[in-house]
Design a protein around this motif. Structure first.
Motif, PDB file in Angstrom:
ATOM      1  N   LEU A 302     -12.484  -9.224   3.796  1.00  0.00           N
ATOM      2  CA  LEU A 302     -13.503  -8.363   3.195  1.00  0.00           C
ATOM      3  C   LEU A 302     -14.810  -8.414   3.988  1.00  0.00           C
ATOM      4  O   LEU A 302     -15.437  -7.388   4.269  1.00  0.00           O
ATOM      5  CB  LEU A 302     -13.751  -8.815   1.751  1.00  0.00           C
ATOM      6  CG  LEU A 302     -14.820  -8.055   0.962  1.00  0.00           C
ATOM      7  CD1 LEU A 302     -14.354  -6.632   0.671  1.00  0.00           C
ATOM      8  CD2 LEU A 302     -15.149  -8.798  -0.340  1.00  0.00           C
ATOM      9  N   VAL A 303     -15.202  -9.634   4.395  1.00  0.00           N
ATOM     10  CA  VAL A 303     -16.461  -9.812   5.127  1.00  0.00           C
ATOM     11  C   VAL A 303     -16.352  -9.257   6.546  1.00  0.00           C
ATOM     12  O   VAL A 303     -17.236  -8.532   7.022  1.00  0.00           O
ATOM     13  CB  VAL A 303     -16.845 -11.304   5.166  1.00  0.00           C
ATOM     14  CG1 VAL A 303     -18.078 -11.515   6.064  1.00  0.00           C
ATOM     15  CG2 VAL A 303     -17.112 -11.820   3.762  1.00  0.00           C
ATOM     16  N   LEU A 304     -15.248  -9.595   7.237  1.00  0.00           N
ATOM     17  CA  LEU A 304     -15.081  -9.171   8.620  1.00  0.00           C
ATOM     18  C   LEU A 304     -14.941  -7.655   8.734  1.00  0.00           C
ATOM     19  O   LEU A 304     -15.386  -7.057   9.717  1.00  0.00           O
ATOM     20  CB  LEU A 304     -13.862  -9.850   9.243  1.00  0.00           C
ATOM     21  CG  LEU A 304     -13.998 -11.361   9.503  1.00  0.00           C
ATOM     22  CD1 LEU A 304     -12.725 -11.910  10.134  1.00  0.00           C
ATOM     23  CD2 LEU A 304     -15.183 -11.647  10.410  1.00  0.00           C
ATOM     24  N   SER A 305     -14.308  -7.034   7.777  1.00  0.00           N
ATOM     25  CA  SER A 305     -14.142  -5.575   7.847  1.00  0.00           C
ATOM     26  C   SER A 305     -15.490  -4.872   7.810  1.00  0.00           C
ATOM     27  O   SER A 305     -15.684  -3.843   8.465  1.00  0.00           O
ATOM     28  CB  SER A 305     -13.265  -5.086   6.685  1.00  0.00           C
ATOM     29  OG  SER A 305     -13.894  -5.351   5.432  1.00  0.00           O
ATOM     30  N   HIS A 306     -16.441  -5.452   7.054  1.00  0.00           N
ATOM     31  CA  HIS A 306     -17.777  -4.861   6.996  1.00  0.00           C
ATOM     32  C   HIS A 306     -18.457  -4.948   8.369  1.00  0.00           C
ATOM     33  O   HIS A 306     -19.016  -3.973   8.877  1.00  0.00           O
ATOM     34  CB  HIS A 306     -18.616  -5.584   5.934  1.00  0.00           C
ATOM     35  CG  HIS A 306     -20.025  -5.072   5.843  1.00  0.00           C
ATOM     36  ND1 HIS A 306     -21.074  -5.668   6.510  1.00  0.00           N
ATOM     37  CD2 HIS A 306     -20.551  -4.017   5.165  1.00  0.00           C
ATOM     38  CE1 HIS A 306     -22.181  -4.999   6.256  1.00  0.00           C
ATOM     39  NE2 HIS A 306     -21.898  -3.997   5.432  1.00  0.00           N
ATOM     40  N   GLY A 307     -18.384  -6.132   9.003  1.00  0.00           N
ATOM     41  CA  GLY A 307     -18.993  -6.293  10.321  1.00  0.00           C
ATOM     42  C   GLY A 307     -18.283  -5.473  11.385  1.00  0.00           C
ATOM     43  O   GLY A 307     -18.921  -4.926  12.295  1.00  0.00           O
ATOM     44  N   LEU A 308     -16.972  -5.356  11.231  1.00  0.00           N
ATOM     45  CA  LEU A 308     -16.199  -4.601  12.215  1.00  0.00           C
ATOM     46  C   LEU A 308     -16.525  -3.110  12.148  1.00  0.00           C
ATOM     47  O   LEU A 308     -16.571  -2.427  13.178  1.00  0.00           O
ATOM     48  CB  LEU A 308     -14.701  -4.835  11.982  1.00  0.00           C
ATOM     49  CG  LEU A 308     -13.755  -4.361  13.082  1.00  0.00           C
ATOM     50  CD1 LEU A 308     -14.098  -5.037  14.396  1.00  0.00           C
ATOM     51  CD2 LEU A 308     -12.307  -4.639  12.706  1.00  0.00           C
ATOM     52  N   LYS A 309     -16.750  -2.623  10.944  1.00  0.00           N
ATOM     53  CA  LYS A 309     -17.133  -1.218  10.801  1.00  0.00           C
ATOM     54  C   LYS A 309     -18.433  -0.939  11.549  1.00  0.00           C
ATOM     55  O   LYS A 309     -18.568   0.070  12.240  1.00  0.00           O
ATOM     56  CB  LYS A 309     -17.272  -0.861   9.324  1.00  0.00           C
ATOM     57  CG  LYS A 309     -15.957  -0.746   8.574  1.00  0.00           C
ATOM     58  CD  LYS A 309     -16.194  -0.439   7.112  1.00  0.00           C
ATOM     59  CE  LYS A 309     -14.867  -0.383   6.345  1.00  0.00           C
ATOM     60  NZ  LYS A 309     -15.088  -0.135   4.887  1.00  0.00           N
ATOM     61  N   LEU A 310     -19.415  -1.836  11.380  1.00  0.00           N
ATOM     62  CA  LEU A 310     -20.694  -1.670  12.082  1.00  0.00           C
ATOM     63  C   LEU A 310     -20.486  -1.693  13.595  1.00  0.00           C
ATOM     64  O   LEU A 310     -21.079  -0.899  14.343  1.00  0.00           O
ATOM     65  CB  LEU A 310     -21.666  -2.784  11.677  1.00  0.00           C
ATOM     66  CG  LEU A 310     -22.136  -2.788  10.223  1.00  0.00           C
ATOM     67  CD1 LEU A 310     -23.022  -4.008   9.967  1.00  0.00           C
ATOM     68  CD2 LEU A 310     -22.895  -1.513   9.898  1.00  0.00           C
ATOM     69  N   THR A 311     -19.619  -2.615  14.042  1.00  0.00           N
ATOM     70  CA  THR A 311     -19.369  -2.748  15.482  1.00  0.00           C
ATOM     71  C   THR A 311     -18.698  -1.505  16.051  1.00  0.00           C
ATOM     72  O   THR A 311     -19.079  -1.003  17.116  1.00  0.00           O
ATOM     73  CB  THR A 311     -18.479  -3.982  15.748  1.00  0.00           C
ATOM     74  OG1 THR A 311     -19.112  -5.134  15.210  1.00  0.00           O
ATOM     75  CG2 THR A 311     -18.264  -4.176  17.240  1.00  0.00           C
ATOM     76  N   ILE A 312     -17.703  -0.995  15.342  1.00  0.00           N
ATOM     77  CA  ILE A 312     -16.973   0.179  15.823  1.00  0.00           C
ATOM     78  C   ILE A 312     -17.890   1.401  15.862  1.00  0.00           C
ATOM     79  O   ILE A 312     -17.902   2.173  16.839  1.00  0.00           O
ATOM     80  CB  ILE A 312     -15.750   0.449  14.935  1.00  0.00           C
ATOM     81  CG1 ILE A 312     -14.711  -0.667  15.129  1.00  0.00           C
ATOM     82  CG2 ILE A 312     -15.129   1.807  15.265  1.00  0.00           C
ATOM     83  CD1 ILE A 312     -13.517  -0.561  14.210  1.00  0.00           C
ATOM     84  N   ILE A 313     -18.691   1.569  14.810  1.00  0.00           N
ATOM     85  CA  ILE A 313     -19.620   2.705  14.789  1.00  0.00           C
ATOM     86  C   ILE A 313     -20.624   2.592  15.933  1.00  0.00           C
ATOM     87  O   ILE A 313     -20.905   3.557  16.655  1.00  0.00           O
ATOM     88  CB  ILE A 313     -20.352   2.775  13.430  1.00  0.00           C
ATOM     89  CG1 ILE A 313     -19.355   3.117  12.315  1.00  0.00           C
ATOM     90  CG2 ILE A 313     -21.475   3.807  13.477  1.00  0.00           C
ATOM     91  CD1 ILE A 313     -19.942   3.020  10.925  1.00  0.00           C
ATOM     92  N   GLY A 314     -21.178   1.393  16.120  1.00  0.00           N
ATOM     93  CA  GLY A 314     -22.149   1.181  17.200  1.00  0.00           C
ATOM     94  C   GLY A 314     -21.537   1.389  18.573  1.00  0.00           C
ATOM     95  O   GLY A 314     -22.142   2.000  19.458  1.00  0.00           O
ATOM     96  N   ALA A 315     -20.306   0.881  18.757  1.00  0.00           N
ATOM     97  CA  ALA A 315     -19.632   1.038  20.051  1.00  0.00           C
ATOM     98  C   ALA A 315     -19.333   2.504  20.339  1.00  0.00           C
ATOM     99  O   ALA A 315     -19.483   2.980  21.466  1.00  0.00           O
ATOM    100  CB  ALA A 315     -18.348   0.220  20.068  1.00  0.00           C
ATOM    101  N   ALA A 316     -18.932   3.240  19.291  1.00  0.00           N
ATOM    102  CA  ALA A 316     -18.634   4.661  19.475  1.00  0.00           C
ATOM    103  C   ALA A 316     -19.888   5.431  19.873  1.00  0.00           C
ATOM    104  O   ALA A 316     -19.863   6.266  20.780  1.00  0.00           O
ATOM    105  CB  ALA A 316     -18.045   5.234  18.182  1.00  0.00           C
ATOM    106  N   LEU A 317     -21.004   5.132  19.194  1.00  0.00           N
ATOM    107  CA  LEU A 317     -22.264   5.792  19.554  1.00  0.00           C
ATOM    108  C   LEU A 317     -22.701   5.392  20.961  1.00  0.00           C
ATOM    109  O   LEU A 317     -23.211   6.217  21.731  1.00  0.00           O
ATOM    110  CB  LEU A 317     -23.349   5.420  18.538  1.00  0.00           C
ATOM    111  CG  LEU A 317     -23.147   5.972  17.116  1.00  0.00           C
ATOM    112  CD1 LEU A 317     -24.220   5.423  16.181  1.00  0.00           C
ATOM    113  CD2 LEU A 317     -23.177   7.494  17.125  1.00  0.00           C
ATOM    114  N   GLY A 318     -22.496   4.118  21.305  1.00  0.00           N
ATOM    115  CA  GLY A 318     -22.853   3.649  22.645  1.00  0.00           C
ATOM    116  C   GLY A 318     -22.016   4.309  23.725  1.00  0.00           C
ATOM    117  O   GLY A 318     -22.528   4.699  24.783  1.00  0.00           O
TER     118      GLY A 318
END
Length: 348
Positions: A302-318
């Motif tokens: 539950l915790v990691l999925s939240h951080g992973l979502k932020l990472t994936i969104i940030g990486a996609a924008l980057g």
């Protein structure tokens, strides 16, 4: 975005160090001398070049050797006006320019510059034979855009002086390289044989079969056996020769890399802070889930999925930003696309 830009520059440096567009710097050494300062006239200078080349070709460990007046990426600029036969003469600033160099037989073989069309210079290209030249692809595109391909340029003629001649016949075409610096736009380049366009300032380049540093002594001995009083300077390997030209790109890669790593660290701290705050806000919820039978792995997911979502969104924008922004550094890239998948994948 910054990390990807740094990665692209690093990849370009790797390409240039292993195969520069103008020449291959691996297993090569160079040294310079000036016969004019020693009192050589043109006939004596040509004889010296010919004898030195013959001796070096027979030297154990030498693959090939050549004399030239200019070596790519020397940060020197030698150019001349070009008048293409059959075309109206331009005037003033409109007259096209091409960088020039005079070279001896075996130059392109020694520099490992492929001949795309025609041939390179031979011993038969002498004073009494027709004036000849080898040009690069940028010459064809800039001065003869009406030609369909580079094959058609072989046999065409141009002049240094005027639209009326005297003319020089093109006998070969080579790929366009980097000649003044690695950030330059593709520019026309014309090579002429040293036997027809003599230059007393000679640059010797030797292609070795192994480590070039072991042949500095033997090559120097061959030069001094012809003239023990001839001073030699700029004695170095071709890889060392590349250092000055690559220095700005190395600085850019270092600066971009440092900024990119700092940005990555700040992003990681930001993701950690947001995730930590989110977990703290859900402490009660997590307790209830555990009380109802949830496993520790479920909470962790539950915790990691939240951080992973932020990472994936940030990486996609980057990645999207890098895809748009890296086109600004296309001019300094060689052998690497601005959208190089290896760099994008590694940084991601």
């Amino acid at each position: 975005v910054v990390l990807i830009a740094a990665g692209l520059v690093v990849r370009t440096l790797q390409q240039l160090q292993t195969m520069n567009p103008g020449f291959d710097p691996q297993n090569g050494l160079t040294m310079s001398f000036d016969l004019g300062l020693q009192g050589y006239d043109e006939a004596g200078g040509k004889q010296f070049y010919r004898q030195l080349n013959e001796r070096l070709q027979a030297l154990p460990g030498v693959e090939s050797a050549a004399i030239m007046s200019y070596i790519p990426l020397s940060l020197n600029f030698n150019s001349n006006q070009i008048f293409v036969e059959g075309k109206p003469a331009e005037r003033g600033e409109n007259v096209p320019l091409a960088m020039t160099a005079s070279v001896g037989p075996g130059y392109f073989r020694t520099m490992k510059t492929p001949i795309l069309q025609g041939r390179e210079f031979t011993e038969q290209d002498g004073e009494k034979s027709e004036q000849v030249a080898v040009v690069n692809e940028a010459y064809v595109r800039r001065l003869m855009p009406e030609l369909q391909n580079t094959t058609d340029v072989v046999g065409k003629r141009f002049s240094w002086r005027s639209a009326g001649g005297p003319f020089i016949r093109i006998v070969g075409v080579v790929p366009t390289g980097k000649y003044f610096n690695i950030a330059e736009e593709p520019r026309p380049f014309v090579w002429t044989p040293m036997s027809q366009d003599y230059n007393s300032s000679g640059i010797l380049v030797v292609r070795t079969k192994g480590n070039p540093e072991g042949l500095f002594g033997p090559v120097r001995e061959q030069v001094q056996s012809l003239d023990p009083n001839l001073p030699l300077f700029d004695v170095k390997t071709l890889t060392e020769h590349m250092k000055l030209a690559l220095f700005p790109a190395k600085i850019a890669a270092t600066v971009l890399g440092v900024f990119g790593l700092v940005a990555l660290m700040l992003a990681a701290i930001g993701v950690y802070g947001i995730t930590s705050y989110a977990v703290a806000q859900r402490t009660h919820e997590i307790g209830v889930r555990l009380a109802l039978g949830a496993q520790l792995s479920d909470v962790l997911k539950l915790v990691l999925s939240h951080g992973l979502k932020l990472t994936i969104i940030g990486a996609a924008l980057g990645l999207l930003g890098a895809y748009l922004a890296t086109r600004a550094i296309t001019s300094v890239l060689y052998g690497v696309s601005a959208t190089d998948p290896l760099t994008f994948g590694f940084v991601s």
